[in-house]
Design an enzyme around this catalytic site. Structure first.
Site, PDB file in Angstrom:
ATOM      1  N   GLU A  47     -32.256  81.745 -50.195  1.00  0.00           N
ATOM      2  CA  GLU A  47     -32.901  80.496 -50.593  1.00  0.00           C
ATOM      3  C   GLU A  47     -34.400  80.701 -50.728  1.00  0.00           C
ATOM      4  OE1 GLU A  47     -31.344  78.358 -46.943  1.00  0.00           O
ATOM      5  OE2 GLU A  47     -33.384  77.599 -47.035  1.00  0.00           O
ATOM      6  N   CYS A  80     -27.873  78.740 -46.327  1.00  0.00           N
ATOM      7  CA  CYS A  80     -27.765  79.957 -45.515  1.00  0.00           C
ATOM      8  C   CYS A  80     -26.481  80.742 -45.745  1.00  0.00           C
ATOM      9  CB  CYS A  80     -27.890  79.611 -44.034  1.00  0.00           C
ATOM     10  SG  CYS A  80     -29.506  78.969 -43.634  1.00  0.00           S
ATOM     11  N   THR A 104     -38.017  78.980 -35.721  1.00  0.00           N
ATOM     12  CA  THR A 104     -36.906  79.911 -35.977  1.00  0.00           C
ATOM     13  C   THR A 104     -36.895  80.513 -37.378  1.00  0.00           C
ATOM     14  OG1 THR A 104     -35.551  78.006 -36.551  1.00  0.00           O
ATOM     15  CG2 THR A 104     -35.362  78.848 -34.291  1.00  0.00           C
ATOM     16  N   ARG A 114     -30.832  65.729 -35.960  1.00  0.00           N
ATOM     17  CA  ARG A 114     -29.592  65.893 -35.186  1.00  0.00           C
ATOM     18  C   ARG A 114     -28.346  65.842 -36.075  1.00  0.00           C
ATOM     19  NH1 ARG A 114     -29.404  66.194 -30.050  1.00  0.00           N
ATOM     20  NH2 ARG A 114     -27.406  65.136 -29.838  1.00  0.00           N
ATOM     21  N   THR A 118     -27.873  67.667 -38.483  1.00  0.00           N
ATOM     22  CA  THR A 118     -27.535  69.046 -38.859  1.00  0.00           C
ATOM     23  C   THR A 118     -26.528  69.656 -37.888  1.00  0.00           C
ATOM     24  OG1 THR A 118     -29.350  69.956 -37.542  1.00  0.00           O
ATOM     25  CG2 THR A 118     -29.826  69.483 -39.864  1.00  0.00           C
ATOM     26  N   HIS A 124     -22.946  81.957 -37.811  1.00  0.00           N
ATOM     27  CA  HIS A 124     -24.293  81.661 -38.279  1.00  0.00           C
ATOM     28  C   HIS A 124     -25.147  81.247 -37.093  1.00  0.00           C
ATOM     29  CE1 HIS A 124     -27.656  80.432 -40.631  1.00  0.00           C
ATOM     30  NE2 HIS A 124     -27.551  79.164 -40.277  1.00  0.00           N
ATOM     31  N   LYS A 152     -28.396  78.290 -29.190  1.00  0.00           N
ATOM     32  CA  LYS A 152     -27.452  77.335 -28.616  1.00  0.00           C
ATOM     33  C   LYS A 152     -26.226  77.116 -29.489  1.00  0.00           C
ATOM     34  CE  LYS A 152     -29.805  73.707 -27.396  1.00  0.00           C
ATOM     35  NZ  LYS A 152     -30.301  72.325 -27.461  1.00  0.00           N
ATOM     36  N   ASN A 192     -33.960  82.885 -37.116  1.00  0.00           N
ATOM     37  CA  ASN A 192     -32.909  82.533 -38.068  1.00  0.00           C
ATOM     38  C   ASN A 192     -33.259  83.121 -39.429  1.00  0.00           C
ATOM     39  OD1 ASN A 192     -31.037  81.380 -39.736  1.00  0.00           O
ATOM     40  ND2 ASN A 192     -31.663  79.245 -39.362  1.00  0.00           N
ATOM     41  N   SER A 244     -26.058  75.041 -45.287  1.00  0.00           N
ATOM     42  CA  SER A 244     -26.244  73.601 -45.341  1.00  0.00           C
ATOM     43  C   SER A 244     -25.837  73.071 -46.706  1.00  0.00           C
ATOM     44  CB  SER A 244     -27.705  73.254 -45.057  1.00  0.00           C
ATOM     45  OG  SER A 244     -27.964  73.471 -43.699  1.00  0.00           O
TER      46      SER A 244
END
Lengths: 385, 358, 141
Positions: free
Chosen positions: B91, B123, B164, B211, B213, B246, B251, B278, B308
């Site tokens: 991307e 991603c 990230t 959130r 996501t 991914h 977390k 990331n 995404s």
């Protein structure tokens, strides 16, 4: 064979001539040279210049300058060989007279760096490099000087600050040259203190590029005006040699081969050995170039050129004085005009009018300008006729 | 369509396909999350990872793809002229119009008889390219196809993503299974229209649904793809020595692994986010390269990407006896991670073009 | 715009493709079609390994137009293992001091943006970096 003689010389001061254009600079030098030559009328004009197309957006300098100088109609064009443009233009003039086709030649070197400001100037100067394989990497002549200096120190185990003598001598001589850009002596202690420009090359190891113009009138000895009131100076040797354009293509980058070849040829033609030269106007665009040139010309063994500076042999009273009017370092480096400044200054020495910088009874002069790191080397031997 | 599970959901090539060569790339600069926190939160609050990789000023998705692909070719040991596709998923393609892939193909000596194209699916553009390459090779249209996932991710200064958003990725030369260091047994994709994260045309930084996501996007798609894959192949977490998901932070992949029944040990080798950040299109697949650097013949690996917008691709991979002799032919992923120069936020700002110069 | 001249050189720039002399086996970079060693015609393509060592180097902060974004940068003369020397920037130097004789390897990087802004064509080409990955890998084993 016909003797080619220098009948007149002229120069402007070297510096930032904000108020003068390229053509005006050239004209000032031409006017002085013609006055000095006592009214000889040139039939050909050769212009030494490198940067006008880039920095002034101006090509076609031959007609521009001939027209502006009141010489409309004569043969006129540019000779370009980067930093050796001035010497190459002199060579063209020399050949013209020598051939018998032309009686009087005007040679002018002119460089106008201050029509533009900023990094574009560095880009223009870097056009002397191989554009596809050197300049594209962000290389400039300065980086070439720095890399050769580092290698020089590495290969020969040269002590730190060993090159200090070159700028110190140049500045000492420039102090009494009214046309020099820098007219102030520097102390060796200062050399050790100044900032790096391109490590290990410091501020004093690099000559400043600036505006300037210098001109000479050439003719045959038999055409000199009978009332000419200065010592006629003869071009006794003239040679141009080339090496690879790029440093990276050389088997031994510390060998200034073209400098060596053209000194050899010019001296052979003049019938003089290098130890008969009273002084040597060389290219000290970077101090290491002065050392490498002294070695290439045969004044020092490989790796020992710096010793001549260390021992004071390059001073006005030394065994081989260089940069007698300040050299590129203190007089300034008007790139395509530099070769003509060297000629003008050598003529001053041979005429005995070099003032405080006079080398007593100078009879034979060796002069050499370089395009790039001796990619082109133009050497002339001047003698008192 | 519902989440109906059956074997016909699997994408399985008619001729067996595998990874003939693989290569990773991580740029050498690291920006610690604490340094970002120092600038934007006064150093208070937790940080999602330890540090992220930052590309040098002369690097972009093209140059990084070239290096990863050179590593893949070094391990594959094949003639680049036999490659019939060079596909780069990212991307952060340097050009909006003009392929990254043609530059990569030219640098590798693959041109001119090749497919070349740039893929985009947030991603998971890199795994999209891998699935397509499986198709090209698996249908016997081509012997070799090169699939790359690489990014120099952008995060708005001060945004949560800035901690990230990093740079890196991997390249996979896919070819006949019999030449492979690892066979890709099958794959399965799970895609819906879920606007959790996007970047509009001409915008420098992406927007995200915060959130949103998480549950409806990342977790829903990864777990659906993974569970469907396990069901369709009749396998369970225990059948795999390694898994990699991914990894936008530490977390999320840990939690989704737990939900699917994978242990910490199974995901540890491929979980690199805390030390490189990331890498977006590179995130899942660079984890796979780290696994291939240590896995033994016979080991099975589950890899699930997430992009995404949103979707996931799940892959079942089995290591062959050729891997041990090939993996030392190019730098390992952990070697790139060990090559490290820490920078501060000012240097980062300059290197990433965040200073206004004109 | 200087698109054609950069495009023409892409093989050399991206992958250090030079020539080998079919007569005396000299390796040639940049390609010049005439062997500098024996003077015969040499047009056979040859891809260099990209490995070499630093012959000399310097660091430039006063960069020419188009290169300010990466200044200060280090340029070097790199002696390739196969013989020829090339002029190139060093990149990814990290904390280590560059030294004459330091082993380096070729990488393909952005050299500049043509037109000096975000709109121009990107010029990619070879640079060199220290052989650090190999050292790290050896240290890990």
């Amino acid at each position: 064979m016909t003797d080619v003689v220098i009948a007149g010389i002229g120069q402007t001061t070297v510096g930032e001539h904000w108020h003068l254009s390229l053509r005006e600079l050239a004209y000032h030098a031409i006017e002085a040279a013609r006055l000095d030559a006592g009214g000889l009328l040139p039939q050909s004009l050769f212009v030494g210049n490198m940067l006008a197309p880039n920095l002034s957006g101006q090509a076609h300098l031959g007609v521009l300058i001939a027209d502006f100088a009141g010489l409309r109609g004569i043969e006129a064009y540019t000779v370009e060989a980067a930093g050796a443009s001035g010497g190459a233009a002199l060579r063209a003039g020399y050949l013209a007279i020598k051939s018998g086709f032309v009686d009087v030649v005007l040679v002018v070197g002119v460089e106008k760096l201050t029509d533009k400001v900023g990094p574009e100037v560095d880009t223009a100067i870097a056009t002397s490099l191989d554009s596809d394989y050197e300049a594209v990497q962000g290389m400039t002549p300065l980086t070439q000087g720095a890399m050769l200096m580092r290698r020089y120190f590495h290969e020969y185990g040269v002590p730190q600050h060993a090159l200090a003598g070159f700028p110190v001598t140049a500045h000492a001589n420039g102090a009494s040259n009214p046309n020099a850009m820098f007219r102030k002596a520097i102390k060796p202690e200062l050399y050790a203190r100044v900032g790096m420009v391109c490590d290990p090359l410091n501020m004093f190891d690099a000559a400043p590029e600036a505006d300037g113009a210098a001109a000479v009138l050439l003719t045959r000895a038999d055409l000199l005006p009978p009332d000419a009131n200065h010592t006629p100076i003869r071009i006794a040797g003239s040679s141009v040699a080339t090496d690879t354009l790029s440093l990276h293509d050389r088997p031994d980058p510390l060998d200034f081969r073209a400098a060596r070849l053209s000194v050899g040829q010019a001296c052979l033609q003049a019938g003089l050995a290098i130890d008969q030269m009273d002084f040597f106007e060389l290219c000290d665009a970077y101090s290491v170039y002065a050392a490498l040139t002294l070695e290439a010309a045969g004044f020092a063994e490989r790796g020992l050129g710096w010793v001549l500076a260390e021992e004071g042999q390059i001073g006005l009273k030394g065994s081989i004085p260089i940069s007698t009017m300040g050299g590129l370092k203190a007089r300034g480096n008007p790139i395509g005009a530099t070769g003509l400044y060297q000629v003008v200054e050598a003529v001053q020495q041979l005429r005995g009018v070099a003032g405080n910088n006079q080398i007593p009874e100078a009879k034979n002069a060796l002069i050499q300008c370089l395009g790039g790191p001796a990619s082109t080397a133009v050497t002339h031997v001047l003698t008192v006729l | 369509m519902t989440d109906k599970v059956s074997e016909n959901l699997l994408l399985k090539p008619s001729r067996p396909v595998g990874i003939v060569g693989y290569g990773a790339y991580v740029p050498r600069y690291r920006l610690p999350a604490k340094e970002i926190s120092r600038i934007w939160t006064g150093g208070t609050g937790g940080v999602p990872i330890q540090e992220k990789s930052v590309p040098g000023p002369d690097e972009d998705t093209t140059t990084m793809s070239i290096e990863a692909a050179r590593n893949a070719l070094a391990r594959a040991g094949i003639d680049p002229e036999e490659i019939r596709a060079v596909w780069v998923g990212s991307e952060s393609h340097p050009y909006a119009v003009k392929p990254t892939s043609t530059i990569v193909a030219e640098a590798l000596g693959v041109v001119p008889f090749t497919q070349a194209g740039d893929w985009e699916f947030a991603c998971k553009a890199g795994t999209e390219a891998m699935v397509a390459a499986m198709g090209l090779v698996g249908s016997d249209m081509a012997k070799y196809a090169l699939a790359i996932g690489m990014d120099t991710a952008q995060g708005r200064p001060g945004d949560a993503l800035e901690y990230t958003a990093s740079a890196g990725g991997a390249a996979f030369l896919l070819g006949p299974a019999e030449e492979s260091v690892a066979v890709i047994e099958s794959t399965l994709s799970y895609v819906t229209d879920t606007p959790d994260f996007w970047r509009r045309e001409y915008q420098k930084y992406p927007e995200h649904g915060q959130r949103f996501t998480g549950e409806p996007a990342y977790f829903k798609h990864i777990s659906s793809a993974a569970q469907s894959y396990l069901d369709a192949t009749g396998t369970t977490a225990e059948d795999y020595q390694y898994a990699v998901f991914h990894q936008p932070n530490s977390k999320f992949p840990s939690r989704v692994a737990g939900q699917l029944g994978f242990s910490k040990e199974q995901i540890a080798t491929g979980l690199l986010v805390s030390v490189i950040g990331n890498t977006y299109s590179g995130a899942a697949i660079i984890g796979l390269t780290a696994i291939l650097d240590v896995a033994e013949p016979g080991d099975r690996i589950l890899m699930v990407s997430f992009g995404s917008g949103a979707g996931s691709d799940a892959f079942g991979i089995r290591v062959t006896e050729r891997l041990p002799e090939r993996r030392d032919l190019a730098p390992k992923t952990q070697t790139y991670i060990a090559r490290r120069t820490e920078i501060d936020y000012a240097t980062y700002s300059r290197m990433r073009g965040k200073l206004v110069l004109k | 715009m200087e698109i054609p001249r950069h495009w023409r050189l892409k093989k050399q720039r991206y992958a250090l493709v030079g020539e080998v002399c079919p007569h005396c086996d000299a390796k040639i970079f940049p390609p010049r079609d005439v062997c500098p060693e024996c003077g015969d015609e040499a047009k056979t393509l040859f891809e260099f390994s990209g490995r070499g060592e630093v012959y000399s180097y310097t660091t430039l902060s006063n960069a020419p137009a188009g290169y300010q974004a990466s200044a200060p940068y280090t340029v070097a003369l790199v002696k390739l293992d196969e013989g020829p020397m090339v002029t190139a920037q060093l990149t990814d130097i990290g904390e280590q001091d560059v030294e004459i004789g330091m082993p380096v390897e070729m990488v393909t990087r952005k050299l500049r943006s043509e037109g000096d802004d975000d709109r121009g064509m990107l010029v990619y080409g070879y640079k060199f970096r220290p052989m650090e990955l190999q050292q790290l890998a050896a240290a890990a084993d």
